[in-house]
Motif scaffolding. Structure first.
Motif, short mmCIF file in Angstrom:
data_model
loop_
_atom_site.label_atom_id
_atom_site.label_comp_id
_atom_site.label_asym_id
_atom_site.label_seq_id
_atom_site.Cartn_x
_atom_site.Cartn_y
_atom_site.Cartn_z
N ILE A 1 25.44 82.49 3.29
CA ILE A 1 25.75 81.09 3.04
C ILE A 1 26.63 80.49 4.13
O ILE A 1 26.37 79.40 4.64
CB ILE A 1 26.41 80.91 1.66
CG1 ILE A 1 25.44 81.35 0.55
CG2 ILE A 1 26.86 79.49 1.43
CD1 ILE A 1 24.15 80.57 0.50
N LEU A 2 27.69 81.18 4.52
CA LEU A 2 28.61 80.64 5.52
C LEU A 2 27.92 80.37 6.86
O LEU A 2 28.02 79.26 7.38
CB LEU A 2 29.82 81.55 5.70
CG LEU A 2 30.88 81.04 6.66
CD1 LEU A 2 31.43 79.70 6.20
CD2 LEU A 2 31.99 82.05 6.81
N PRO A 3 27.19 81.32 7.44
CA PRO A 3 26.51 81.01 8.70
C PRO A 3 25.49 79.87 8.58
O PRO A 3 25.39 79.03 9.48
CB PRO A 3 25.81 82.32 9.07
CG PRO A 3 26.56 83.37 8.35
CD PRO A 3 27.07 82.73 7.11
N MET A 4 24.76 79.83 7.47
CA MET A 4 23.78 78.75 7.30
C MET A 4 24.47 77.40 7.15
O MET A 4 23.98 76.39 7.65
CB MET A 4 22.90 79.02 6.08
CG MET A 4 21.98 80.17 6.27
SD MET A 4 20.92 79.88 7.70
CE MET A 4 19.59 80.92 7.35
N THR A 5 25.61 77.37 6.48
CA THR A 5 26.38 76.14 6.33
C THR A 5 26.87 75.65 7.69
O THR A 5 26.79 74.46 8.00
CB THR A 5 27.56 76.34 5.37
OG1 THR A 5 27.04 76.80 4.12
CG2 THR A 5 28.34 75.07 5.16
N ILE A 6 27.36 76.57 8.49
CA ILE A 6 27.85 76.21 9.83
C ILE A 6 26.71 75.71 10.70
O ILE A 6 26.84 74.69 11.39
CB ILE A 6 28.57 77.40 10.48
CG1 ILE A 6 29.88 77.68 9.72
CG2 ILE A 6 28.84 77.15 11.96
CD1 ILE A 6 30.55 78.96 10.10
N LEU A 7 25.57 76.39 10.66
CA LEU A 7 24.42 75.94 11.45
C LEU A 7 23.96 74.55 11.03
O LEU A 7 23.63 73.71 11.86
CB LEU A 7 23.27 76.94 11.33
CG LEU A 7 23.46 78.26 12.05
CD1 LEU A 7 22.31 79.20 11.72
CD2 LEU A 7 23.56 78.05 13.55
N ARG A 8 23.94 74.30 9.73
CA ARG A 8 23.54 72.98 9.24
C ARG A 8 24.52 71.91 9.70
O ARG A 8 24.12 70.81 10.08
CB ARG A 8 23.43 73.00 7.72
CG ARG A 8 23.08 71.66 7.12
CD ARG A 8 21.70 71.20 7.55
NE ARG A 8 21.42 69.92 6.95
CZ ARG A 8 20.84 68.91 7.55
NH1 ARG A 8 20.40 69.04 8.79
NH2 ARG A 8 20.64 67.79 6.94
N LEU B 1 26.42 71.96 12.38
CA LEU B 1 26.19 71.73 13.81
C LEU B 1 24.94 70.89 14.02
O LEU B 1 24.92 70.00 14.88
CB LEU B 1 26.06 73.07 14.55
CG LEU B 1 27.34 73.87 14.70
CD1 LEU B 1 27.03 75.24 15.28
CD2 LEU B 1 28.35 73.13 15.56
N ASP B 2 23.90 71.15 13.26
CA ASP B 2 22.68 70.37 13.37
C ASP B 2 22.94 68.90 13.05
O ASP B 2 22.46 68.02 13.75
CB ASP B 2 21.62 70.94 12.42
CG ASP B 2 20.29 70.24 12.54
OD1 ASP B 2 19.79 70.12 13.68
OD2 ASP B 2 19.75 69.83 11.50
N CYS B 3 23.72 68.64 12.02
CA CYS B 3 24.05 67.26 11.65
C CYS B 3 24.89 66.59 12.72
O CYS B 3 24.70 65.41 13.02
CB CYS B 3 24.79 67.23 10.31
SG CYS B 3 23.77 67.65 8.91
N MET B 4 25.82 67.33 13.30
CA MET B 4 26.69 66.76 14.33
C MET B 4 25.91 66.41 15.59
O MET B 4 26.22 65.44 16.28
CB MET B 4 27.81 67.75 14.69
CG MET B 4 28.84 67.89 13.59
SD MET B 4 30.05 69.18 13.91
CE MET B 4 30.72 68.70 15.47
N ARG C 1 20.60 65.20 20.04
CA ARG C 1 19.82 66.44 20.12
C ARG C 1 19.00 66.53 21.39
O ARG C 1 19.00 67.54 22.09
CB ARG C 1 18.94 66.57 18.89
CG ARG C 1 18.16 67.87 18.85
CD ARG C 1 17.37 68.02 17.57
NE ARG C 1 18.31 68.17 16.46
CZ ARG C 1 18.22 67.49 15.33
NH1 ARG C 1 17.27 66.62 15.15
NH2 ARG C 1 19.09 67.67 14.38
N ASP C 2 18.28 65.47 21.73
CA ASP C 2 17.41 65.50 22.91
C ASP C 2 18.23 65.66 24.20
O ASP C 2 17.82 66.38 25.12
CB ASP C 2 16.55 64.25 22.98
CG ASP C 2 15.55 64.19 21.83
OD1 ASP C 2 15.15 65.26 21.33
OD2 ASP C 2 15.16 63.07 21.46
N GLU C 3 19.37 65.00 24.26
CA GLU C 3 20.23 65.10 25.44
C GLU C 3 20.78 66.52 25.59
O GLU C 3 20.83 67.05 26.69
CB GLU C 3 21.37 64.10 25.35
CG GLU C 3 20.91 62.65 25.36
CD GLU C 3 22.05 61.71 25.04
OE1 GLU C 3 22.95 61.57 25.89
OE2 GLU C 3 22.04 61.14 23.94
#
Length: 68
Positions: free
Chosen positions: A25-32, A34-37, A42-44
């Motif tokens: 859960i913790l790694p997936m939460t962090i990855l999500r 980062l994805d939102c941030m 994203r393209d840049e």
């Protein structure tokens, strides 16, 4: 938020043992997070990653261009 996270953990019950939930859960939460941030840039960031193979250089370029 914790209810949401542990609700996901309950869905994983058949796949993971309860003592392993935090490892998933913790790694997936962090990855999500980062994805939102990075959603707006994203393209840049991908363009920078294509030019800079070294992760340390990439991190420095991202901080320089977008702030930390």
């Amino acid at each position: 938020m914790s209810t949401f996270v542990w609700g996901i953990a309950d869905q994983l019950r058949g796949v993971y043992k309860p003592h392993r939930y935090g490892s998933v859960i913790l790694p997936m939460t962090i990855l999500r997070r980062l994805d939102c941030m990075l959603a707006d840039r994203r393209d840049e960031v991908r363009a920078l990653a294509a030019v800079n193979a070294n992760p340390n250089v990439l991190a420095a370029r991202v901080r320089q261009q977008f702030g930390s």
